[in-house]
Design a protein around this motif. Structure first.
Motif, short mmCIF file in Angstrom:
data_model
loop_
_atom_site.label_atom_id
_atom_site.label_comp_id
_atom_site.label_asym_id
_atom_site.label_seq_id
_atom_site.Cartn_x
_atom_site.Cartn_y
_atom_site.Cartn_z
N ARG A 80 116.12 -53.34 35.44
CA ARG A 80 115.66 -52.59 34.26
C ARG A 80 115.94 -51.09 34.39
NH1 ARG A 80 110.37 -52.38 34.26
NH2 ARG A 80 110.28 -53.20 36.37
N SER A 81 116.10 -50.43 33.27
CA SER A 81 116.38 -48.98 33.25
C SER A 81 115.34 -48.17 34.01
CB SER A 81 116.40 -48.48 31.80
OG SER A 81 117.39 -49.12 31.06
N ALA A 82 114.08 -48.56 33.95
CA ALA A 82 113.00 -47.77 34.55
C ALA A 82 112.69 -48.14 35.99
CB ALA A 82 111.73 -47.93 33.71
N TYR A 83 113.30 -49.18 36.53
CA TYR A 83 112.96 -49.64 37.88
C TYR A 83 113.56 -48.71 38.93
CZ TYR A 83 111.71 -52.79 41.64
OH TYR A 83 111.15 -53.33 42.76
N ARG A 84 112.77 -48.44 39.98
CA ARG A 84 113.27 -47.60 41.07
C ARG A 84 112.89 -48.21 42.41
NH1 ARG A 84 109.20 -43.60 39.06
NH2 ARG A 84 111.00 -42.42 38.41
N SER A 85 113.67 -47.86 43.41
CA SER A 85 113.42 -48.30 44.77
C SER A 85 113.70 -47.14 45.71
CB SER A 85 114.31 -49.51 45.10
OG SER A 85 113.95 -50.05 46.36
N LEU A 86 113.43 -47.35 46.99
CA LEU A 86 113.62 -46.31 48.00
C LEU A 86 114.43 -46.86 49.16
CD1 LEU A 86 109.90 -45.15 48.31
CD2 LEU A 86 111.68 -44.06 46.95
N ASP A 87 115.14 -45.99 49.85
CA ASP A 87 115.82 -46.37 51.09
C ASP A 87 115.98 -45.12 51.94
OD1 ASP A 87 117.03 -47.96 53.00
OD2 ASP A 87 118.54 -48.74 51.65
N VAL A 88 116.20 -45.31 53.20
CA VAL A 88 116.36 -44.20 54.14
C VAL A 88 117.75 -43.59 53.93
CG1 VAL A 88 116.42 -43.55 56.57
CG2 VAL A 88 114.79 -45.28 55.76
N ALA A 89 117.80 -42.26 53.84
CA ALA A 89 119.03 -41.55 53.49
C ALA A 89 120.18 -41.85 54.44
CB ALA A 89 118.77 -40.05 53.44
N GLY A 90 119.92 -42.06 55.72
CA GLY A 90 120.98 -42.27 56.69
C GLY A 90 121.47 -43.69 56.79
N LEU A 91 120.80 -44.63 56.13
CA LEU A 91 121.21 -46.03 56.20
C LEU A 91 122.26 -46.34 55.15
CD1 LEU A 91 117.81 -47.87 56.72
CD2 LEU A 91 119.49 -47.19 58.43
N SER A 92 123.06 -47.35 55.43
CA SER A 92 124.07 -47.78 54.47
C SER A 92 123.89 -49.27 54.21
CB SER A 92 125.47 -47.47 54.97
OG SER A 92 125.66 -47.96 56.27
N ASP A 93 122.97 -49.59 53.33
CA ASP A 93 122.62 -50.96 53.00
C ASP A 93 123.82 -51.67 52.38
OD1 ASP A 93 121.33 -53.31 52.37
OD2 ASP A 93 119.62 -52.34 51.43
N TYR A 94 123.85 -52.98 52.47
CA TYR A 94 124.98 -53.77 52.01
C TYR A 94 125.20 -53.73 50.50
CZ TYR A 94 121.82 -57.42 50.37
OH TYR A 94 120.86 -58.10 49.69
N ASN A 95 124.21 -53.32 49.73
CA ASN A 95 124.39 -53.34 48.28
C ASN A 95 124.09 -51.98 47.64
OD1 ASN A 95 121.63 -53.35 48.60
ND2 ASN A 95 121.25 -55.13 47.35
N VAL A 96 124.35 -50.90 48.36
CA VAL A 96 124.07 -49.55 47.86
C VAL A 96 125.37 -48.76 47.75
CG1 VAL A 96 122.85 -47.39 48.28
CG2 VAL A 96 121.75 -49.56 48.83
N GLY A 97 125.53 -48.09 46.63
CA GLY A 97 126.67 -47.21 46.39
C GLY A 97 126.20 -45.98 45.64
N PHE A 98 127.05 -45.39 44.84
CA PHE A 98 126.66 -44.18 44.11
C PHE A 98 127.63 -43.92 42.98
CE2 PHE A 98 129.71 -42.95 47.29
CZ PHE A 98 130.41 -41.88 46.77
N ARG A 99 127.20 -43.09 42.05
CA ARG A 99 128.09 -42.52 41.04
C ARG A 99 127.84 -41.03 41.04
NH1 ARG A 99 128.14 -45.29 35.85
NH2 ARG A 99 127.23 -47.07 36.92
#
Length: 173
Positions: A145-164
């Motif tokens: 959903r548009s409003a959903y948020r989560s957290l992760d540690v800045a130095g980790l590179s999780d298997y399903n995390v990217g960026f724009r």
């Protein structure tokens, strides 16, 4: 717009393909990429704030998803073994998909729901983690959903995390 060749080196993605998003990227690496892109182009590139990300995702809508009240695997890449509202189960692709195979939102942005989590610039309260938005290919549709948020540690590179990235507009006087 001309294509700019700035790579994450080495490419950490588990799923390879010319038009697939890069995943397994830490917040720190995403910041480093923005700095290299800025140096190469002379423009300011950065991660979006959470507010900017949600505004871009919603594209003028107030519904849970930019395309309406509900979601199906015909509209986004998530774990179709789970359902949202009364929608039927759908496809579970078990990986990222190429950018652009699902309809864009009203701002012309693709894959704002599902496919991969996206880093935002915002810190969480204790400054050791960063905000993520968008959901992912392996998760249930409610998390997309548009409003959903989560957290992760800045130095980790999780298997399903990217960026724009966001290109900051030049100030005019």
């Amino acid at each position: 717009m001309p294509q700019i060749n700035i790579n994450l080196n080495p490419d950490p993605s588990r799923f390879k393909g010319k038009n697939r998003p890069v995943i397994r990227v830490s917040w720190n690496k995403a910041q480093e990429f923005c700095a290299r892109l800025a140096k190469k182009t002379g423009k300011i590139y950065r991660l979006p704030s959470e507010a900017e990300w949600e505004y871009a995702c919603r594209a003028g809508t107030t519904t849970p998803f930019h395309f309406g009240e509900t979601i199906t695997t015909d509209l986004a890449n998530y774990n179709g073994n789970y359902t949202y509202a009364s929608e039927p189960k759908g496809n579970f692709r078990e990986q990222t998909t190429e950018v652009g195979i699902f309809p864009p939102n009203a701002f012309g942005l693709y894959d704002m729901h599902g496919n991969l989590w996206e880093w935002c610039a915002d810190y969480c309260e204790n400054y050791s983690c960063q905000q993520l938005r968008g959901g992912s290919w392996g998760l249930n549709p409610g998390i997309c959903r548009s409003a959903y948020r989560s957290l992760d540690v800045a130095g980790l590179s999780d298997y399903n995390v990217g960026f724009r990235v966001v290109c900051a507009a030049a100030w005019t006087h």
